[in-house]
Scaffold this motif. Sequence first.
Motif, PDB file in Angstrom:
ATOM      1  N   ARG A   4      -1.540  -0.872  16.219  1.00  0.00           N
ATOM      2  CA  ARG A   4      -1.864  -2.241  15.800  1.00  0.00           C
ATOM      3  C   ARG A   4      -1.611  -3.248  16.912  1.00  0.00           C
ATOM      4  NH1 ARG A   4       1.243  -5.041  11.315  1.00  0.00           N
ATOM      5  NH2 ARG A   4       1.265  -3.083  10.267  1.00  0.00           N
ATOM      6  N   GLU A  43      -6.982   1.919  11.443  1.00  0.00           N
ATOM      7  CA  GLU A  43      -6.026   0.847  11.726  1.00  0.00           C
ATOM      8  C   GLU A  43      -6.650  -0.519  11.453  1.00  0.00           C
ATOM      9  OE1 GLU A  43      -2.405  -0.726  12.371  1.00  0.00           O
ATOM     10  OE2 GLU A  43      -2.862   1.411  12.303  1.00  0.00           O
ATOM     11  N   MET A  47      -5.049  -3.271   9.010  1.00  0.00           N
ATOM     12  CA  MET A  47      -4.708  -4.588   9.525  1.00  0.00           C
ATOM     13  C   MET A  47      -5.410  -5.694   8.735  1.00  0.00           C
ATOM     14  SD  MET A  47      -4.787  -3.640  13.570  1.00  0.00           S
ATOM     15  CE  MET A  47      -4.544  -5.316  14.142  1.00  0.00           C
TER      16      MET A  47
END
Length: 187
Positions: A4, A43, A47
């Motif tokens: 991230r 990811e 996120m």
Amino acid sequence: MALRNAVLAALLEGEASGYDMAKGFDASVANFWMATPQQLYKELERMATEGLIETRVVQQERRPNKRLHSITPAGRAALREFIAEPAKPTAIRDEMMVKVQGMETEDAPTVRAAMVEKLEWSKAKLARYERLRTRLLNGRSEQAYLEETERVGPYLTLLRGISFEQENIRWAELALSVIDRRFATHP
């Protein structure tokens, strides 16, 4: 470091699709962080759910719709929080080093072949980094670029990637010459 943080840092350059980010990772961030496209897409979804990025859909004719991602204020705060943490010492995890460490006489041809492949890969990656450097500088001196550019971080990490690949090439050439002398394995 989590993927991230590398994604958030990459999004500081501006809005990008997952596809563009995967290509961009290969050309820039890959010199310090590797991720498969599948890891990246997973990811990005996580996120977005956490509010670190925003995603908007762009309608396209004759192609699938494009999802463009951008960093949110919460994402910037999370990145700043990460930046404020003390950096951990770098740990090298390189399969080639294990192969070289464990090499015995009968393994030398196999290790040599893998090393030649890695050497060629490093040369190709260095050439990509040098092309990116030339594109970034766009005819300017390095000093002028660093004085004029809004963000110096991407250039500094690119320089680290260049020196890393230069050292990989230097070491591989040295190791190949030792293997060739010691085991007489060259063709």
